[in-house]
Design a protein around this motif. Structure first.
Motif, PDB file in Angstrom:
ATOM      1  N   THR A  57       2.101   7.078  -5.343  1.00  0.00           N
ATOM      2  CA  THR A  57       1.628   7.626  -6.616  1.00  0.00           C
ATOM      3  C   THR A  57       0.802   8.880  -6.409  1.00  0.00           C
ATOM      4  O   THR A  57       0.582   9.656  -7.343  1.00  0.00           O
ATOM      5  CB  THR A  57       0.774   6.575  -7.360  1.00  0.00           C
ATOM      6  OG1 THR A  57       1.464   5.327  -7.350  1.00  0.00           O
ATOM      7  CG2 THR A  57       0.522   6.964  -8.805  1.00  0.00           C
ATOM      8  N   THR A  58       0.336   9.112  -5.167  1.00  0.00           N
ATOM      9  CA  THR A  58      -0.595  10.199  -4.870  1.00  0.00           C
ATOM     10  C   THR A  58      -0.099  11.551  -5.346  1.00  0.00           C
ATOM     11  O   THR A  58      -0.810  12.283  -6.039  1.00  0.00           O
ATOM     12  CB  THR A  58      -0.880  10.268  -3.360  1.00  0.00           C
ATOM     13  OG1 THR A  58      -1.333   9.007  -2.897  1.00  0.00           O
ATOM     14  CG2 THR A  58      -1.935  11.324  -3.070  1.00  0.00           C
ATOM     15  N   GLY A 100      -8.448   9.992  -4.214  1.00  0.00           N
ATOM     16  CA  GLY A 100      -9.193   8.912  -3.564  1.00  0.00           C
ATOM     17  C   GLY A 100      -8.583   7.546  -3.846  1.00  0.00           C
ATOM     18  O   GLY A 100      -8.577   6.664  -2.987  1.00  0.00           O
ATOM     19  N   MET A 101      -8.031   7.388  -5.034  1.00  0.00           N
ATOM     20  CA  MET A 101      -7.416   6.111  -5.408  1.00  0.00           C
ATOM     21  C   MET A 101      -6.169   5.807  -4.591  1.00  0.00           C
ATOM     22  O   MET A 101      -5.919   4.662  -4.234  1.00  0.00           O
ATOM     23  CB  MET A 101      -7.049   6.116  -6.897  1.00  0.00           C
ATOM     24  CG  MET A 101      -8.227   6.072  -7.846  1.00  0.00           C
ATOM     25  SD  MET A 101      -7.707   6.234  -9.581  1.00  0.00           S
ATOM     26  CE  MET A 101      -6.734   4.745  -9.785  1.00  0.00           C
ATOM     27  N   TYR A 102      -5.386   6.850  -4.280  1.00  0.00           N
ATOM     28  CA  TYR A 102      -4.053   6.603  -3.728  1.00  0.00           C
ATOM     29  C   TYR A 102      -3.797   7.144  -2.319  1.00  0.00           C
ATOM     30  O   TYR A 102      -2.999   6.574  -1.575  1.00  0.00           O
ATOM     31  CB  TYR A 102      -2.999   7.185  -4.674  1.00  0.00           C
ATOM     32  CG  TYR A 102      -3.036   6.579  -6.049  1.00  0.00           C
ATOM     33  CD1 TYR A 102      -2.734   5.236  -6.251  1.00  0.00           C
ATOM     34  CD2 TYR A 102      -3.378   7.329  -7.166  1.00  0.00           C
ATOM     35  CE1 TYR A 102      -2.769   4.657  -7.507  1.00  0.00           C
ATOM     36  CE2 TYR A 102      -3.417   6.772  -8.435  1.00  0.00           C
ATOM     37  CZ  TYR A 102      -3.111   5.438  -8.600  1.00  0.00           C
ATOM     38  OH  TYR A 102      -3.148   4.880  -9.848  1.00  0.00           O
ATOM     39  N   SER A 103      -4.428   8.247  -1.948  1.00  0.00           N
ATOM     40  CA  SER A 103      -4.047   8.914  -0.698  1.00  0.00           C
ATOM     41  C   SER A 103      -4.323   8.089   0.551  1.00  0.00           C
ATOM     42  O   SER A 103      -3.606   8.195   1.551  1.00  0.00           O
ATOM     43  CB  SER A 103      -4.754  10.275  -0.595  1.00  0.00           C
ATOM     44  OG  SER A 103      -6.161  10.108  -0.566  1.00  0.00           O
ATOM     45  N   SER A 107       0.820  -1.215   0.000  1.00  0.00           N
ATOM     46  CA  SER A 107       0.000   0.000   0.000  1.00  0.00           C
ATOM     47  C   SER A 107       0.854   1.265   0.000  1.00  0.00           C
ATOM     48  O   SER A 107       0.449   2.294  -0.552  1.00  0.00           O
ATOM     49  CB  SER A 107      -0.937   0.009   1.209  1.00  0.00           C
ATOM     50  OG  SER A 107      -0.221   0.110   2.426  1.00  0.00           O
ATOM     51  N   LEU A 108       2.038   1.213   0.617  1.00  0.00           N
ATOM     52  CA  LEU A 108       2.917   2.382   0.623  1.00  0.00           C
ATOM     53  C   LEU A 108       3.372   2.730  -0.788  1.00  0.00           C
ATOM     54  O   LEU A 108       3.470   3.908  -1.153  1.00  0.00           O
ATOM     55  CB  LEU A 108       4.118   2.127   1.527  1.00  0.00           C
ATOM     56  CG  LEU A 108       3.854   2.166   3.033  1.00  0.00           C
ATOM     57  CD1 LEU A 108       5.108   1.765   3.803  1.00  0.00           C
ATOM     58  CD2 LEU A 108       3.390   3.556   3.465  1.00  0.00           C
ATOM     59  N   LEU A 126     -16.878  10.792  -7.743  1.00  0.00           N
ATOM     60  CA  LEU A 126     -15.612  10.327  -8.319  1.00  0.00           C
ATOM     61  C   LEU A 126     -14.548  10.114  -7.246  1.00  0.00           C
ATOM     62  O   LEU A 126     -13.742   9.191  -7.337  1.00  0.00           O
ATOM     63  CB  LEU A 126     -15.117  11.323  -9.367  1.00  0.00           C
ATOM     64  CG  LEU A 126     -15.438  11.000 -10.832  1.00  0.00           C
ATOM     65  CD1 LEU A 126     -14.622   9.830 -11.308  1.00  0.00           C
ATOM     66  CD2 LEU A 126     -16.928  10.700 -11.011  1.00  0.00           C
ATOM     67  N   PHE A 127     -14.546  10.958  -6.213  1.00  0.00           N
ATOM     68  CA  PHE A 127     -13.597  10.764  -5.111  1.00  0.00           C
ATOM     69  C   PHE A 127     -13.877   9.438  -4.402  1.00  0.00           C
ATOM     70  O   PHE A 127     -12.963   8.648  -4.153  1.00  0.00           O
ATOM     71  CB  PHE A 127     -13.699  11.925  -4.121  1.00  0.00           C
ATOM     72  CG  PHE A 127     -12.892  11.718  -2.870  1.00  0.00           C
ATOM     73  CD1 PHE A 127     -11.508  11.859  -2.887  1.00  0.00           C
ATOM     74  CD2 PHE A 127     -13.511  11.372  -1.682  1.00  0.00           C
ATOM     75  CE1 PHE A 127     -10.756  11.648  -1.727  1.00  0.00           C
ATOM     76  CE2 PHE A 127     -12.766  11.161  -0.523  1.00  0.00           C
ATOM     77  CZ  PHE A 127     -11.385  11.311  -0.548  1.00  0.00           C
TER      78      PHE A 127
END
Length: 412
Positions: free
Chosen positions: A151-152, A280-283, A145-146, A329-330
């Motif tokens: 990528t965020t 939302g995908m990465y943070s 996950s890190l 979308l978030f």
């Protein structure tokens, strides 16, 4: 020799590997964050119809699917650094061809360019599995996950570079929508340099040598992957979850720029919406990695599906409200993150090194083919049934994952 590494050295190598992968992912994200949005707008411009607005998502994911298994085989034989660098090279070639498409105003050139750009996504996907290569004896969710979380920065800022990229391109005398791809080239090049010089020793070569596997063994095929999945049904469940979660995300996300454009929203609004989606995908990835290690992958998959269902309801019912679409979308990105991280960790933990090498490329390929299918039909659904109808259609794979989860206890 790798086999003589002590336990402490293995742990230290794992920490260093995660740092290198994270930095490379962060840099690479600056370019890929804007690729699909600009590609979708350019596809409409060059083809003359919104029906082709899904071409960017469809073709790039097809390109990613086509290269996933070859990249996985290359990684097993030559190491992650070679496979990641080669994939980034193809993405750079794709970005250069996108610029060529703007000069020639050729939609066929854009089609080929998008296929090559898909290699950048394949590199990003492979990097997350690289974080779980080294056998440390610890859960995989946190490290995996890190790398996803890293990528965020680039991915969130990337879509907001669409307007500055356009300004830079016009200042340089380039055609409309060509400029943003200059950032793609620079980002992929810097990411490649980090992977190439930073992954020493190579994590997959370390894992391969520890397991005593022969690097000269024949390339893994689709048949090999299916045999492993049949032997380990829980791995098959993980692969299915990753694929369908990606289908949901790509189908809705890829059509959002076209929908907002039809609603009269500016290029800056499109970039803002996609930026929050990518956030939302990465943070929250580290949160879901920690939750996966603590509570188990199955529970986090279900959490992700609940969030995805909520997002589809918000975007679907309030499709004409800009900030409702932004919120939807978030949440769509958050749901994808939870499901994908949990299922990826489950896949890595379920299989040994030799088995993982056969299935990970297949998983990434199926993931992208599912996204390509979602992107392919989403343009038609948007045209016929509006953005609300598209969100309703995306409920189907989410329900299917929920049903598969209810049977997952039988496969443990």
């Amino acid at each position: 020799m790798v086999q003589d590494f002590t336990g402490q050295q293995i742990i230290a190598l794992q920490k260093r590997t995660v740092k290198v992968l994270s930095l490379g992912q962060a840099l690479g994200g600056f370019g890929l964050g804007a690729t699909l949005s600009v590609g979708a707008l350019l596809a409409v411009e060059l083809s003359g119809t919104t029906a082709w607005s899904g071409a960017a998502a469809t073709l790039s994911t097809l390109g990613s699917a086509a290269i996933a298994i070859p990249l996985a085989n290359l990684a097993f034989k030559r190491g992650r650094r070679v496979s990641l660098a080669f994939g980034a090279f193809l993405a750079i070639l794709g970005a250069a061809m996108m610029i060529l498409a703007t000069y020639t105003q050729s939609f066929p050139v854009e089609i080929v360019a998008l296929l090559f750009l898909g290699a950048g996504s394949a590199v990003s996907l492979q990097a997350r599995f690289a974080a779980a290569d080294i056998p440390t004896g610890k859960p995989k969710g946190r490290d995996l996950s890190l790398v996803v979380w890293a990528t965020t920065l680039g991915a969130v800022i990337g879509p907001n570079l669409i307007a500055p990229g356009e300004t830079l391109g016009l200042w340089l005398g380039m055609p409309h929508l060509a400029g943003p791809f200059l950032f793609t080239i620079a980002a992929q090049l810097s990411s490649t340099l980090v992977f190439w010089f930073g992954l020493h020793p190579d994590p997959l070569i370390v894992a391969r040598d520890i397991a005593g596997l022969d690097p000269k063994q024949k390339n893994a095929s689709l048949k090999d992957a299916l045999e492993v999945v049949r032997e380990f049904p829980l791995a098959g469940y993980a692969v299915l979850t990753i694929a369908l979660s990606h289908m949901i995300m790509v189908s809705v996300m890829s059509m959002t720029p076209a929908h907002l454009n039809a609603e009269g929203r500016s290029l800056a609004d499109v970039g803002f919406t996609i930026s929050l989606h990518v956030a939302g995908m990465y943070s929250l990835a580290p949160v879901f990695g920690w939750l996966t290690d603590k509570f188990g992958a199955i529970r986090i998959v279900m959490t992700g599906q609940f969030i995805s269902l909520t997002s589809l309801a918000v975007s679907g019912f309030w499709q004409s409200e800009f900030y409702a679409v932004v919120l939807g979308l978030f949440l769509l990105g958050v749901g994808w993150s939870a499901s994908t991280i949990a299922a990826s960790a489950l896949l890595s933990e379920t299989l040994a090194t030799g088995q993982r090498s056969k299935v990970q490329g297949f998983s990434d390929s199926l993931m992208n083919l599912s996204g390509a299918f979602g992107g392919a039909i989403s343009g038609i659904i948007l045209t016929v049934f509006t953005f609300g109808g598209l969100n309703a259609a995306a409920l189907v794979p989410a329900v299917f994952i929920a049903l598969a989860t209810s049977y997952s206890k039988r496969w443990r």
